[in-house]
Design a protein around this motif. Sequence first.
Motif, mmCIF file in Angstrom:
data_model
loop_
_atom_site.group_PDB
_atom_site.id
_atom_site.type_symbol
_atom_site.label_atom_id
_atom_site.label_comp_id
_atom_site.label_asym_id
_atom_site.label_seq_id
_atom_site.Cartn_x
_atom_site.Cartn_y
_atom_site.Cartn_z
ATOM 1 N N ASP A 95 -2.916 -1.107 5.159
ATOM 2 C CA ASP A 95 -2.996 0.092 4.347
ATOM 3 C C ASP A 95 -2.663 -0.321 2.916
ATOM 4 O O ASP A 95 -2.189 -1.431 2.669
ATOM 5 C CB ASP A 95 -1.965 1.119 4.861
ATOM 6 N N SER A 97 -0.595 1.607 -0.406
ATOM 7 C CA SER A 97 0.166 2.827 -0.661
ATOM 8 C C SER A 97 -0.045 3.348 -2.075
ATOM 9 O O SER A 97 -0.307 2.583 -3.012
ATOM 10 C CB SER A 97 1.660 2.567 -0.432
ATOM 11 N N LEU A 98 0.101 4.645 -2.239
ATOM 12 C CA LEU A 98 -0.069 5.278 -3.550
ATOM 13 C C LEU A 98 1.043 4.878 -4.509
ATOM 14 O O LEU A 98 0.785 4.519 -5.669
ATOM 15 C CB LEU A 98 -0.094 6.807 -3.388
ATOM 16 N N LEU A 99 2.290 4.931 -4.058
ATOM 17 C CA LEU A 99 3.407 4.715 -4.977
ATOM 18 C C LEU A 99 3.418 3.305 -5.555
ATOM 19 O O LEU A 99 3.764 3.106 -6.720
ATOM 20 C CB LEU A 99 4.733 5.017 -4.274
ATOM 21 N N SER A 100 3.023 2.306 -4.760
ATOM 22 C CA SER A 100 2.976 0.938 -5.305
ATOM 23 C C SER A 100 1.884 0.815 -6.359
ATOM 24 O O SER A 100 2.050 0.095 -7.354
ATOM 25 C CB SER A 100 2.776 -0.086 -4.190
ATOM 26 N N GLY A 101 0.789 1.519 -6.171
ATOM 27 C CA GLY A 101 -0.258 1.518 -7.195
ATOM 28 C C GLY A 101 0.198 2.181 -8.477
ATOM 29 O O GLY A 101 -0.067 1.694 -9.582
ATOM 30 N N LEU A 102 0.924 3.300 -8.343
ATOM 31 C CA LEU A 102 1.410 4.014 -9.527
ATOM 32 C C LEU A 102 2.463 3.210 -10.277
ATOM 33 O O LEU A 102 2.465 3.166 -11.514
ATOM 34 C CB LEU A 102 1.988 5.365 -9.107
ATOM 35 N N GLU A 105 0.710 0.414 -12.151
ATOM 36 C CA GLU A 105 0.068 0.964 -13.349
ATOM 37 C C GLU A 105 1.072 1.114 -14.484
ATOM 38 O O GLU A 105 0.798 0.760 -15.645
ATOM 39 C CB GLU A 105 -0.559 2.313 -13.002
ATOM 40 N N LYS A 303 6.780 -3.325 -1.410
ATOM 41 C CA LYS A 303 5.990 -2.107 -1.655
ATOM 42 C C LYS A 303 6.448 -0.911 -0.830
ATOM 43 O O LYS A 303 5.723 0.085 -0.719
ATOM 44 C CB LYS A 303 4.486 -2.350 -1.434
ATOM 45 N N ASN A 305 8.072 2.552 0.130
ATOM 46 C CA ASN A 305 8.031 3.754 -0.712
ATOM 47 C C ASN A 305 9.338 4.037 -1.432
ATOM 48 O O ASN A 305 9.340 4.555 -2.562
ATOM 49 C CB ASN A 305 7.626 4.964 0.140
#
Length: 464
Positions: A95, A97-102, A105, A303, A305
């Motif tokens: 998978d 994850s969203l938070l690691s991408g944010l 960034e 990574k 959360n």
Amino acid sequence: MTLSIAQIIKDRAGENFDLHDKHLNTQMVKVLKTIGYDRVYTRANGPYLYDEQNNEYLDLLSGFGVFALGRNHPVVVQALKDVLDAGLPDMVQMDVSLLSGLLSEKILSLCPPALTRMFYCNSGAEAVEAAIKFSRFSTRREKIIYCDHAFHGLTLGALSLNGEEVFKEGFGPLLPACASVPFNDLAALEQALSGRDVAAFIFEPIQGKGVNLPDDNYWQEAARLCKKYGTLFVADEIQTGIGRTGKFWAIEHWNLEPDMILMAKALSGGFIPVGAVAMTQHIMDAVFNRMDRAVVHGSTFSKNNMAMAAGLATINVIEEEKLVENAARIGTEIINDLQALIPRYDFLKEVRGKGLMIAVEFGAPDSLLRKPAWLTLEAANKGLFSQTVTIPLFKNHRILSQVAGHGMNVVKFLPPLVVNDKDKDWILSAMDTVIGDTQKVGGAIWELGKNLAGHALKAKAGSN
């Protein structure tokens, strides 16, 4: 039966030292008791610790630089609660994850533009291990160089880049093809690079052990030499980064653009173990160059959360509360105020640093009256004099600090970035008093010194 951590803490309060003596590192317990640091802390807020009697201590250690926001910052606490309450799927592994991408960034927006990719891990040492592997793979070279007196961690690879022999003793053989160069010596660096076989030069912009600063042109020229000889220029910002030195990254003081930035410590506000590497696209693509190599390097808990949310919250607090600017202002004022004491005290030789990474260095006095006392302490254990400063700072003024490294008379301050003018005055007043007391040969400070020397000599005798 429902487990209640709050009840366990209440029922077993005060057993800290007995439990550690029985089940953990006995020698650490002995150290704390010998130097009088055996307090039981019951709560913490911002830069302050509180013991069982509700005495307030100013923490100038901040968990070796972890607590840049101080302890228990409510914004980070709320972010962690939000993650727990959301019931998110975590570490699915197959998978993304969203938070690691944010968080990626956000971090990359604060890095030099050539750094466009992130790798996450659980600590500074893991970040160093990743940098070693990525450097070797992407350059197809084996050698890694580092500076004398450097500190990059205590896992086997990171230890191989450690400039202090005391940490290496008995743990060899370490990684091959790792070599040191003298700090601040461009000729030695070029000689080490000139064979065009060095994968990376891994460096601390300001050395943590001693808070050693380079000459003004050293890092710019080091970067030029690395580029000339095809060596990666890797900045270890594990302690210096994320606002510590009055810039978000310490490399900003010299306008550097490294191939990698290593980070950890302050990134999660001290709540969750986390480490990371920011790197160029070229390095990422070289290591993860095919689909079957997508998992060629990683870390199970990276990574997660909680760490990613804590990282986002920490950077938000640093920006919203202008803590980088506060570190620059308060740190400069502390350094200037302490430097003003130098003409008054002949043991005090230098005060240096950037932002809230500060060293106070002591040396042999010119006074014939005081010099024998100094020499006695140094003969017992090199660097012992600095303990006659840190111990009374703690016992008499409730300021927690540390010696900057093994065998050196340097006291180091790493306050949380939230310290204020009241704390600055507290530091100056305490240092003025304690350093003044060291001038009184035969006084209480020197009685402490004799006791410490006795312990040091017994320890030496026991190891022979």
